[in-house]
Design a protein around this motif. Structure first.
Motif, PDB file in Angstrom:
ATOM      1  N   VAL A 170     -10.249   0.529  -5.233  1.00  0.00           N
ATOM      2  CA  VAL A 170      -8.833   0.212  -5.439  1.00  0.00           C
ATOM      3  C   VAL A 170      -8.112   0.984  -4.349  1.00  0.00           C
ATOM      4  N   ASN A 171      -7.650   0.265  -3.344  1.00  0.00           N
ATOM      5  CA  ASN A 171      -7.065   0.887  -2.157  1.00  0.00           C
ATOM      6  C   ASN A 171      -5.606   0.502  -2.019  1.00  0.00           C
ATOM      7  N   THR A 172      -4.740   1.490  -1.935  1.00  0.00           N
ATOM      8  CA  THR A 172      -3.310   1.242  -1.737  1.00  0.00           C
ATOM      9  C   THR A 172      -2.804   2.192  -0.662  1.00  0.00           C
ATOM     10  N   LEU A 173      -2.107   1.632   0.325  1.00  0.00           N
ATOM     11  CA  LEU A 173      -1.526   2.495   1.358  1.00  0.00           C
ATOM     12  C   LEU A 173      -0.629   3.535   0.706  1.00  0.00           C
ATOM     13  N   PRO A 174      -0.631   4.762   1.213  1.00  0.00           N
ATOM     14  CA  PRO A 174       0.135   5.841   0.582  1.00  0.00           C
ATOM     15  C   PRO A 174       1.607   5.502   0.311  1.00  0.00           C
TER      16      PRO A 174
END
Length: 119
Positions: A93-97
């Protein structure tokens, strides 16, 4: 925001997001993502910011299997994907900061769950 599944053309953006979410020792490589996309691109859910030139801001990915438990080998061997398997695994689960704490990951996971139920 727009959600859709991936194609191989999304590889550069997927790898770029991964590199901003994990340290180099833990991040999947571009080559690993290429292999994953080859085997199960339709199990990558991508969220794009339509207001920002359709920039990829987050993604969720994982393959389908008949194994109920996630193992380290699954991360390394995309060929283990079984489109007719009983379990949808979630590998990342990857979300830009700058897009965290805005419900982005939750929306992607809800879509992945909905699609898995349908499948």
């Amino acid at each position: 925001m727009k959600i859709r599944t991936a194609t191989i053309n999304d590889l550069p953006q997927i790898a770029a997001v991964e590199s901003q979410c994990f340290p180099p020792a833990e991040a999947a490589t571009k080559e690993e993502f290429a292999d994953r996309l080859h085997h199960y691109a339709n199990h990558f859910w991508l969220m794009f910011d339509e207001q920002n030139n359709n920039k990829l801001v987050a993604f969720v990915d994982g393959f389908v299997t008949n194994e109920p438990d996630l193992t380290d080998e699954m991360y390394e061997n995309a060929a283990m994907h079984n489109e007719n398997g009983a379990w949808q695994m979630i590998f990342g689960v990857n979300t830009l900061p700058e897009h965290r704490r805005q419900g982005v990951a939750a929306a992607l996971l809800e879509r992945a769950i909905s699609d898995a139920r349908t499948q």
